[in-house]
Design a protein around this motif. Structure first.
Motif, PDB file in Angstrom:
ATOM      1  N   ILE A 111      10.912 143.491  23.622  1.00 15.67           N
ATOM      2  CA  ILE A 111      10.759 142.769  24.882  1.00 15.67           C
ATOM      3  C   ILE A 111      11.441 143.541  26.000  1.00 15.67           C
ATOM      4  CG2 ILE A 111      12.863 141.381  24.575  1.00 15.67           C
ATOM      5  CD1 ILE A 111      11.274 139.002  25.768  1.00 15.67           C
ATOM      6  N   SER A 112      10.876 143.448  27.204  1.00 17.12           N
ATOM      7  CA  SER A 112      11.486 144.067  28.385  1.00 17.12           C
ATOM      8  C   SER A 112      11.152 143.222  29.602  1.00 17.12           C
ATOM      9  CB  SER A 112      10.973 145.503  28.571  1.00 17.12           C
ATOM     10  OG  SER A 112       9.559 145.511  28.741  1.00 17.12           O
ATOM     11  N   GLY A 113      11.920 143.426  30.663  1.00 16.03           N
ATOM     12  CA  GLY A 113      11.682 142.659  31.876  1.00 16.03           C
ATOM     13  C   GLY A 113      12.924 142.429  32.710  1.00 16.03           C
ATOM     14  N   THR A 150      21.229 140.240  24.650  1.00  7.63           N
ATOM     15  CA  THR A 150      19.815 139.848  24.667  1.00  7.63           C
ATOM     16  C   THR A 150      19.552 138.501  24.007  1.00  7.63           C
ATOM     17  OG1 THR A 150      19.380 141.043  22.597  1.00  7.63           O
ATOM     18  CG2 THR A 150      19.077 142.255  24.667  1.00  7.63           C
ATOM     19  N   THR A 172       1.910 141.322  29.168  1.00  5.19           N
ATOM     20  CA  THR A 172       2.875 140.954  30.204  1.00  5.19           C
ATOM     21  C   THR A 172       2.594 139.542  30.699  1.00  5.19           C
ATOM     22  OG1 THR A 172       3.180 143.254  30.908  1.00  5.19           O
ATOM     23  CG2 THR A 172       3.773 141.530  32.490  1.00  5.19           C
ATOM     24  N   ILE A 223      12.331 136.850  32.454  1.00  6.25           N
ATOM     25  CA  ILE A 223      12.920 137.011  31.137  1.00  6.25           C
ATOM     26  C   ILE A 223      14.252 136.286  30.989  1.00  6.25           C
ATOM     27  CG2 ILE A 223      14.150 139.165  31.666  1.00  6.25           C
ATOM     28  CD1 ILE A 223      13.315 140.188  28.882  1.00  6.25           C
ATOM     29  N   ASP A 224      15.011 136.185  32.084  1.00  3.63           N
ATOM     30  CA  ASP A 224      16.344 135.596  32.014  1.00  3.63           C
ATOM     31  C   ASP A 224      16.322 134.109  31.674  1.00  3.63           C
ATOM     32  OD1 ASP A 224      17.389 138.055  32.859  1.00  3.63           O
ATOM     33  OD2 ASP A 224      17.188 137.495  34.971  1.00  3.63           O
ATOM     34  N   SER A 249       8.419 139.635  35.845  1.00  8.31           N
ATOM     35  CA  SER A 249       7.551 139.333  34.712  1.00  8.31           C
ATOM     36  C   SER A 249       8.190 139.816  33.410  1.00  8.31           C
ATOM     37  CB  SER A 249       6.181 139.984  34.891  1.00  8.31           C
ATOM     38  OG  SER A 249       5.564 139.536  36.086  1.00  8.31           O
ATOM     39  N   THR A 250       7.650 139.369  32.288  1.00  9.20           N
ATOM     40  CA  THR A 250       8.196 139.700  30.973  1.00  9.20           C
ATOM     41  C   THR A 250       7.115 140.352  30.125  1.00  9.20           C
ATOM     42  OG1 THR A 250       9.732 137.835  31.065  1.00  9.20           O
ATOM     43  CG2 THR A 250       9.259 138.758  28.888  1.00  9.20           C
ATOM     44  N   THR A 251       7.457 141.473  29.481  1.00  8.10           N
ATOM     45  CA  THR A 251       6.510 142.202  28.643  1.00  8.10           C
ATOM     46  C   THR A 251       6.973 142.205  27.197  1.00  8.10           C
ATOM     47  OG1 THR A 251       5.831 143.655  30.463  1.00  8.10           O
ATOM     48  CG2 THR A 251       5.419 144.441  28.223  1.00  8.10           C
ATOM     49  N   PHE A 284      11.753 134.149  23.927  1.00  6.78           N
ATOM     50  CA  PHE A 284      10.367 134.509  23.686  1.00  6.78           C
ATOM     51  C   PHE A 284      10.151 134.879  22.216  1.00  6.78           C
ATOM     52  CE2 PHE A 284      11.337 135.357  28.074  1.00  6.78           C
ATOM     53  CZ  PHE A 284      10.206 134.981  28.777  1.00  6.78           C
ATOM     54  N   TRP A 310       7.202 130.847  24.286  1.00  6.06           N
ATOM     55  CA  TRP A 310       8.477 130.867  24.993  1.00  6.06           C
ATOM     56  C   TRP A 310       8.985 129.445  25.186  1.00  6.06           C
ATOM     57  CZ3 TRP A 310       3.812 131.915  27.212  1.00  6.06           C
ATOM     58  CH2 TRP A 310       3.461 131.337  28.435  1.00  6.06           C
TER      59      TRP A 310
END
Length: 457
Positions: free
Chosen positions: A370-372, A254, A421, A427-428, A377-379, A432, A400
């Motif tokens: 963080i997730s996504g 990550t 979000t 995210i990649d 999209s990124t949350t 963030f 970011w």
């Protein structure tokens, strides 16, 4: 056809970055300009001159004399902090902090290592601390020589003088969080003062969010011949020393190697320099300290606290850890004529505005996640801050940047929520973080998601 494809690619990249509406913007704080302007080079010169007048401040030196040695120096420092406290109606808690050290390579026999600490308690979140430090002690070529004159004008009377001057200026204000001003002892003999205070912070459950160690902030003429009064260095380690194996495995997938709390603290200070300190550019160095060397922030880093070293860019080794002498036409020794007081004031002002901004800002966000993965999209999620400790909280701001960018590039204020979000931000492609924002626009340092970036609870 090729031109059309190029246009489509450029438009897509433009949208991905979030530009132009998400370019980083900050609220200008006039009070921080006022604080920077209030720092006095004359006061710093006077304090360095007084510290130098004690002849030597070696950790093993005289403690009974009123005019010479480490004992006289620390008593004078405490008297200065007491005077500052009296001027602000007793706003500082001033005390000695000590421990008897023995059996060490540089302290073989029992010696009481005594630091001077002054704490300005916060109004709503007194257990949240930011800290500025300088080192009391000095040395010459032989680290065990505690009798010869060792002026230590730049190393490190400059750091102690800066800490005293920051206390004079900041004690005129009230802050939500607490500020610690520390004149630490035993640095040259093994970083003992820092270790003692770090242990104290941990034992007393301090929420210590920032350690600003100032070690040599007055020299502008390097041994390399460069004369420079417009730049400074901020040393900040990457991966935490206390990281667990499980945390390391997660970080591998990550990220977070360049987003430790110390690194994001350094980015914060770098940003403050750009906004509030005239003619000063700071260089964030991705290293614990200078190559193979150490300073008093390290004991705090050892316990997981965010900490950095602030110092001059060009060191003069002829003036560091040297016997006073002239040899081969070269003058050696750390004397007061090698200190530029305006430059020391500039770096002191950088500390002062950074401390003030963090102490006025809400606590840095906690439990940031963080997730996504495999999503467009990124949350980000985080815990809501305690409203009693953070009555000034307005909301939160997501930051970011591209993964090879040194400083945060994009941001979005998202309000007083605990989850948000970012649509169509993959995210990649970015790193963030989340900062808390006060009603007056003061911001905390940015917190990177997960254990790698956490500033502590």
């Amino acid at each position: 056809m090729c031109l059309s494809a190029g246009i489509l690619l450029s438009t897509s990249a433009f949208a991905q970055s979030g530009a132009p509406n998400t370019q980083v913007k900050y609220n200008d704080q006039q009070v921080l300009h006022d604080i920077a302007d209030a720092i006095s080079a004359s006061n710093i010169e006077q304090d360095i001159s007084t510290l130098v007048s004690f002849g030597t401040r070696h950790t093993l030196s005289e403690t009974e004399s009123e005019t010479r040695g480490i004992g006289a120096a620390r008593r004078w420092i405490k008297a200065e902090f007491d005077k500052i406290s009296a001027d602000c109606g007793g706003c500082l808690e001033v005390f000695y902090q000590s421990e008897v050290i023995s059996g060490e390579r540089r302290i073989p026999d029992p010696v009481e290592v005594v630091s001077v600490i002054a704490i300005q308690k916060g109004t709503s979140d007194p257990n949240r601390y930011v800290l500025m430090s300088g080192d009391i002690d000095s040395r010459v070529s032989d680290v065990m020589n505690f009798t010869d004159d060792s002026p230590g004008a730049n190393d490190n009377a400059s750091g102690v003088a800066g800490t005293l001057e920051a206390a004079r200026v900041l004690s005129k204000y009230k802050f939500n969080g607490s500020i610690v001003y520390a004149a630490l002892a035993g640095e040259e003999q093994g970083l003992f003062g820092g270790r003692i205070l770090a242990d104290y912070a941990k034992a007393n459950n301090w929420q210590l969010k920032a350690v600003l160690n100032n070690d040599m902030i007055g020299n502008i003429e390097g041994v390399n011949g460069v004369i420079d009064n417009t730049s400074a260095r901020i040393f900040a380690e990457g991966t935490r020393h206390i990281e667990t194996d499980d945390e390391a495995r997660r970080r591998r997938f990550t990220g977070g190697e360049v987003d430790s709390p110390s690194r994001n603290l350094a980015r914060y200070i770098d940003m403050m320099a750009d906004r509030y300190i005239d003619n000063l550019d700071t260089m964030v160095v991705y290293r614990l300290d200078r190559f193979g060397r150490g300073g008093h922030h390290r004991p705090f880093n050892d316990l997981g606290y965010p900490g950095v070293r602030i110092m001059e860019t060009n060191e003069n080794y002829n003036r560091q850890h040297q016997d006073l002498r002239t040899e081969g036409g070269i003058v050696y020794g750390d004397t007061i004529d090698g200190v530029d007081f305006d430059y020391a004031a500039k770096l002191t002002a950088l500390n002062a505005v950074s401390l003030a901004s963090m102490a006025w800002a809400p606590k840095p966000p906690t439990k940031v996640e963080i997730s996504g993965a495999v999503q467009p999209s990124t949350t980000l999620k985080w815990s809501e801050l305690d409203p009693e400790e953070n009555p000034q909280l307005k909301g939160y701001k997501i930051y970011w940047r591209y993964t090879d960018a040194p400083q945060w590039q994009f941001s979005r204020y998202v309000g007083k929520v605990s989850e948000f979000t970012l649509e169509n931000i993959v995210i990649d492609n970015y790193f963030f973080g989340v900062a808390s924002v006060s009603n007056d626009g003061f911001e905390s340092p940015v917190v990177y998601p997960g254990a790698a970036g956490a500033f502590g609870e």
